[in-house]
Write an enzyme that holds these catalytic residues in place. Sequence first.
Site, PDB file in Angstrom:
ATOM      1  N   HIS A   1      -6.222  -2.318   0.330  1.00 61.14           N
ATOM      2  CA  HIS A   1      -7.474  -2.665  -0.348  1.00 61.14           C
ATOM      3  C   HIS A   1      -7.219  -3.450  -1.618  1.00 61.14           C
ATOM      4  O   HIS A   1      -6.089  -3.740  -1.972  1.00 61.14           O
ATOM      5  CB  HIS A   1      -8.314  -1.414  -0.601  1.00 61.14           C
TER       6      HIS A   1
ATOM      7  N   LYS B   1      -3.258   3.184   5.907  1.00 59.53           N
ATOM      8  CA  LYS B   1      -4.451   3.175   5.069  1.00 59.53           C
ATOM      9  C   LYS B   1      -4.799   1.710   4.826  1.00 59.53           C
ATOM     10  O   LYS B   1      -3.919   0.855   4.873  1.00 59.53           O
ATOM     11  CB  LYS B   1      -4.161   3.825   3.705  1.00 59.53           C
TER      12      LYS B   1
ATOM     13  N   HIS C   1      -4.443  -3.028  -4.248  1.00 61.60           N
ATOM     14  CA  HIS C   1      -3.067  -3.492  -4.041  1.00 61.60           C
ATOM     15  C   HIS C   1      -2.903  -4.973  -4.344  1.00 61.60           C
ATOM     16  O   HIS C   1      -1.789  -5.457  -4.482  1.00 61.60           O
ATOM     17  CB  HIS C   1      -2.613  -3.211  -2.605  1.00 61.60           C
TER      18      HIS C   1
HETATM   19  N1  ARG Z   1       2.604   3.334  -2.280  1.00 62.03           N
HETATM   20  C1  ARG Z   1       2.312   3.736  -3.616  1.00 62.03           C
HETATM   21  C2  ARG Z   1       0.818   3.699  -3.867  1.00 62.03           C
HETATM   22  O1  ARG Z   1       0.117   2.889  -3.293  1.00 62.03           O
HETATM   23  C3  ARG Z   1       2.987   2.865  -4.638  1.00 62.03           C
HETATM   24  C4  ARG Z   1       4.484   2.876  -4.625  1.00 62.03           C
HETATM   25  C5  ARG Z   1       5.052   2.308  -5.867  1.00 62.03           C
HETATM   26  N2  ARG Z   1       6.481   2.278  -5.931  1.00 62.03           N
HETATM   27  C6  ARG Z   1       7.278   3.319  -6.107  1.00 62.03           C
HETATM   28  N3  ARG Z   1       8.570   3.127  -6.125  1.00 62.03           N
HETATM   29  N4  ARG Z   1       6.802   4.527  -6.307  1.00 62.03           N
HETATM   30  O2  ARG Z   1       0.338   4.491  -4.651  1.00 62.03           O
END
Ligand code: ARG
Length: 569
Positions: free
Chosen positions: A130, A127, A133
């Site tokens: 963006h 993805k 992040h």
């Molecule tokens: N990849 C996830 C997102 O963009 C965030 C992950 C955050 N870290 C975790 N340990 N859940 O929504």
Amino acid sequence: MINFKKEIAKAIADVTKLEEDELENYIEIPPNSDLGDYAFPCFKLAKELKKAPPMIANDIKENIKIDESIIDRIDVVGGYLNIFINKEALTKTVLEEIANKKDKYGSSNLGNGKNVVIDYSAPNIAKPFHIGHLRSTVIGGALYKIYNFLGYNSVGINYLGDWGLQFGKVMAGISLWKSEYDFKNDEMGSILKIYIRFNQEEKEKPELTDLAREYFKKLEDGDKETYKLWEHIRKISLENYEKTYKLLNSKFDSYNGEAYYNDKMMPIVDELKEKGLLKESQGAQVVDLEEYNMPPCIIITSAGTTIYATRDLASLKERMNKYNFDKAIYVVGGEQALHFKQVFKVFELMGYGEYAKRCTHVPFGLVVDKNGEKIGSRKGNSVFLEDILNEAIDKVKNIINEKNPELEDKDEVARKVGVGAIIFNDLANSRIKDEIFDWDMLLNFQGETGPYIQYIYVRTKSLLDKAGYTPKIEDVDFSKLTEREAISTLKLIYMFNEVVQNAAEKNEPSILARYLIDLSQSFSSFYNEHKIIVQKKDIQDARLFLTYAVGTVLKTGAELLGMEMPERM
Ligand code: ARG
């Protein structure tokens, strides 16, 4: 350095026979320095000492024994003691400490080498990375550096979203449309375009979703071809992110993301079962959290698959075993608040309460434009972080070409200022607020911005250069810095460690960002009111050393936020 608060607390403790630490906590900094450098509110002691606050204040003032070289004077105003420190003592202690510690000034060994695990950035592969992040990357990156500066050992974990249906979508899309895109020259761009197109078209064509599910199932079942494609997509995505991370100075010690836990979840599921925490609910296996006013935490879905929370429990347990962390921090948007509350609670119920207590979700707001409209990838008008950083750099380059075309290392300066502007804008306000993203605002060299701090830093450099000054503490006559603006600036420098510590305690880099603005403004009013390069050498030396001290703290502080300082601009 002299610890003024401690000295005051100690002296008051001697008179009142109360506990020194408690007294130290009561000490305030008056809003206006005409009222004193510190204030002690005696009404806090009224109950214990069974006396009226003004009487307590008078008693303390009469009987206090405090080193005259440190404290100039104490006034009683109502129930307050207003305390004026000796300015020469302040100047001496601050500047000597700077001379000693240089770019380590403000650091400490508070953390004693204990591990702080910081989960940040965590983009979802395949993805677009963006602008949302950006916030996690920048806030987490600042915390990473801040904790290290305070003697902790930061462990940066980029918990990549590298598993999930999005891969099925991309793979299905590739199988259908590959020839329509320029994979040869722009593989990453093509993949992202396909992902976005897939999401749009699947709204009208549900059979596409079925196809994506099929591909993802193949991936989960370990089909060789599909797995290889997954590995490839992961690899080129990471290479792509690296460019952004390099620009932002982000450091990670681990890239173990969701996929890494695929074969590590059964032990967690078994453990939950053994501990009697799992129960069936509508075909799913859940941990009931009704008692804690939360919806159940789903561990195995009714389709028999593990999910986000299952993986987070597995990774949390691994972090506990591997790092024996003092803190585990998750820098993730506010919309996941419930998820983390559930995960931490389940972890506690599993018998790891000690560690669950050390876990913190550090949420943050959205990125919006100046009309409050969300900026993001929803409408297909994706904003990519790398493009934004490059745009910032280009804009700064234009400004330089207009205002200072002769500048050396233009590209280098443009990079530091452009990226610095983006980073600072992200950290300038308390993180839970939505971040306003507006080019004119964040690049305003006169505003409360990254470029402004860099500009003041460069001013300190050019003043030192102009005078051909090399800082020499032996030559500084500490009695020469008496101006109001000089003292305010010194007081700010004095506070630096406390500010960094406070930023860590609240996981709030904006505390440091605001401080750097205050320090820049304070120094700016000093040199607007008083010339630095003057006839009298002793005055000039003292002012130049202060200039050097300001530059040192601005640079250290900005670097803790992840910015780089140009030496010219
Ligand atoms: N990849 C996830 C997102 O963009 C965030 C992950 C955050 N870290 C975790 N340990 N859940 O929504």
